[in-house]
Write a protein that holds these residues in place. Structure first.
Motif, PDB file in Angstrom:
ATOM      1  N   ALA A 146      -6.628   6.055  -4.864  1.00 26.63           N
ATOM      2  CA  ALA A 146      -6.974   5.366  -3.622  1.00 26.63           C
ATOM      3  C   ALA A 146      -5.981   4.260  -3.276  1.00 26.63           C
ATOM      4  CB  ALA A 146      -8.379   4.766  -3.737  1.00 26.63           C
ATOM      5  N   SER A 147      -5.006   4.028  -4.140  1.00 25.84           N
ATOM      6  CA  SER A 147      -4.053   2.933  -3.945  1.00 25.84           C
ATOM      7  C   SER A 147      -2.773   3.418  -3.274  1.00 25.84           C
ATOM      8  CB  SER A 147      -3.702   2.289  -5.287  1.00 25.84           C
ATOM      9  OG  SER A 147      -4.825   1.653  -5.860  1.00 25.84           O
ATOM     10  N   GLU A 148      -2.217   2.539  -2.439  1.00 28.73           N
ATOM     11  CA  GLU A 148      -0.909   2.770  -1.825  1.00 28.73           C
ATOM     12  C   GLU A 148      -0.045   1.545  -2.085  1.00 28.73           C
ATOM     13  OE1 GLU A 148      -1.347   3.349   2.342  1.00 28.73           O
ATOM     14  OE2 GLU A 148      -3.119   4.627   2.138  1.00 28.73           O
ATOM     15  N   PHE A 149       1.178   1.799  -2.515  1.00 25.19           N
ATOM     16  CA  PHE A 149       2.143   0.726  -2.734  1.00 25.19           C
ATOM     17  C   PHE A 149       3.290   0.914  -1.735  1.00 25.19           C
ATOM     18  CE2 PHE A 149      -0.077   1.559  -6.657  1.00 25.19           C
ATOM     19  CZ  PHE A 149      -0.405   0.288  -7.124  1.00 25.19           C
ATOM     20  N   HIS A 150       3.615  -0.151  -0.995  1.00 25.06           N
ATOM     21  CA  HIS A 150       4.604  -0.056   0.081  1.00 25.06           C
ATOM     22  C   HIS A 150       5.699  -1.105  -0.087  1.00 25.06           C
ATOM     23  CE1 HIS A 150       2.246   2.673   2.704  1.00 25.06           C
ATOM     24  NE2 HIS A 150       1.206   2.062   2.175  1.00 25.06           N
ATOM     25  N   VAL A 151       6.914  -0.710   0.275  1.00 24.23           N
ATOM     26  CA  VAL A 151       8.024  -1.650   0.324  1.00 24.23           C
ATOM     27  C   VAL A 151       8.955  -1.214   1.453  1.00 24.23           C
ATOM     28  CG1 VAL A 151       9.337  -0.335  -1.388  1.00 24.23           C
ATOM     29  CG2 VAL A 151       9.923  -2.722  -0.959  1.00 24.23           C
ATOM     30  N   ASN A 152       9.458  -2.168   2.225  1.00 20.31           N
ATOM     31  CA  ASN A 152      10.481  -1.825   3.207  1.00 20.31           C
ATOM     32  C   ASN A 152      11.396  -3.019   3.415  1.00 20.31           C
ATOM     33  OD1 ASN A 152       9.826  -3.304   5.875  1.00 20.31           O
ATOM     34  ND2 ASN A 152       7.840  -2.381   5.360  1.00 20.31           N
ATOM     35  N   VAL A 153      12.622  -2.720   3.834  1.00 22.62           N
ATOM     36  CA  VAL A 153      13.599  -3.763   4.117  1.00 22.62           C
ATOM     37  C   VAL A 153      14.384  -3.355   5.351  1.00 22.62           C
ATOM     38  CG1 VAL A 153      15.293  -2.740   2.553  1.00 22.62           C
ATOM     39  CG2 VAL A 153      15.525  -5.130   3.222  1.00 22.62           C
ATOM     40  N   GLY A 154      14.597  -4.310   6.247  1.00 20.43           N
ATOM     41  CA  GLY A 154      15.348  -4.041   7.471  1.00 20.43           C
ATOM     42  C   GLY A 154      16.458  -5.056   7.657  1.00 20.43           C
TER      43      GLY A 154
END
Length: 319
Positions: A246-254
């Protein structure tokens, strides 16, 4: 205000009439998305409750026979933190369309498909809303007064084209939008182009899914989108997600580069997020986002040279 109230009463009347829903096959849908945040702009800190593009809408279709269908979609935004309705009641979407074997023709107000094909497609955390949204993507295409066409899908490829009419007796310029999406198994590609007068943007996107991982990004080149006579600028964003139960791990860089005619107008943004799905429609989440602005950049902060950051926890419910 009186006009908005009349529209609200009409919506409530529609909600209260089960017969109307049964006869017209109208679907009610929406999202309530709210965060508690500690935001910082420069040295100024604020704790508050924030709306993240909450909305509700109605959509429906009628089968006209021979593969031809008529449809509509009306969508209104509201502030989940205060309950206030949008100044333009159906300002998020207001369209009527015809679709069939030839594709689809759309008339009205709706979000640019060039955005959906690129920036939105890789904004996997919080649907590109609120303070963790993409701070750099140059959105050029007007939403209103649009005529659009969508092709059928050919071997995984779909193309959208639209024109936004300026509707002015003297002066003004029409705007144009073009988008393409190509899906080939785990790899999804997209491209988008928009232009109104001298302001324009072009972007390409890729997303690859393997097992529980998804990685993607886009590259965009725009001209004068954020700064009048600023010239051209290059932007990119990379995003990744990992699903574990049920877990989501997110990372983003712009990264937004300098406009050609404005020194020190570059900036960097990164976001770390965690979502927990309580059900298919409801999730709780938290994130940290930070925008580092150079001396003449004001992304998210609206203050030249001031950085922006936020620590947030929220609840998102779809219905």
């Amino acid at each position: 205000m009186q006009k908005t109230n009349r529209l609200a009463l009409a919506v409530l009347a529609l909600l209260g009439s089960t017969a109307a829903f049964a006869q017209s096959s109208v679907t009610l849908y929406g999202r309530v998305n709210t965060t508690v945040e500690r935001q910082e702009v420069g040295d100024v800190k604020t704790t508050g409750l924030y709306n993240n593009s909450s909305r509700f809408g109605f959509k429906g279709t009628e089968d006209l026979g021979g593969g031809l269908k008529a449809g509509f979609q009306l969508e209104s935004g509201f502030n989940s933190d205060t309950g206030a309705s949008a100044a333009t009641f159906f300002g998020r979407q207001s369209e009527v369309n015809l679709s069939g074997n030839f594709g689809a023709v759309r008339l009205g107000r709706f979000t640019a498909e060039s955005y959906y094909a690129t920036a939105d497609y890789v904004s996997m955390h919080n649907h590109d809303t609120g303070s963790s949204s993409d701070a750099f993507y140059a959105y050029v295409m007007p939403d209103a007064n649009k005529i659009a066409y969508r092709t059928p899908t050919f071997g995984g490829l779909t193309v959208d084209a639209a024109v936004a009419l300026h509707e002015q007796a003297v002066g003004g310029k029409n705007a144009f939008d073009l988008a393409a999406n190509y899906n080939m198994g785990p790899l999804a590609l997209g491209a988008g182009y928009s232009k109104q007068g001298d302001v324009n943007q072009f972007a390409v996107r890729a997303l690859y899914t393997f097992g529980a991982f998804a990685v993607g990004g886009y590259i965009q080149r725009d001209e004068d989108a954020y700064v009048l006579n600023g010239g051209k600028r290059n932007t990119f964003r990379l995003a990744g997600a990992y699903n574990l139960g049920a877990s989501e791990f997110h990372v983003n860089v712009g990264r937004a580069g300098e406009y050609k005619n404005v020194n020190d107008s570059d900036a960097t943004q990164y976001t770390l997020g965690y979502n927990y799905n309580l059900s298919k429609r409801t999730k709780v989440y938290g994130y940290y986002t930070h925008v580092n602005n150079s001396r003449n950049a004001a992304y998210m902060s609206n203050v030249a040279g001031a950085d922006f950051s936020s620590v947030a926890v929220g609840i998102r419910h779809n219905f």
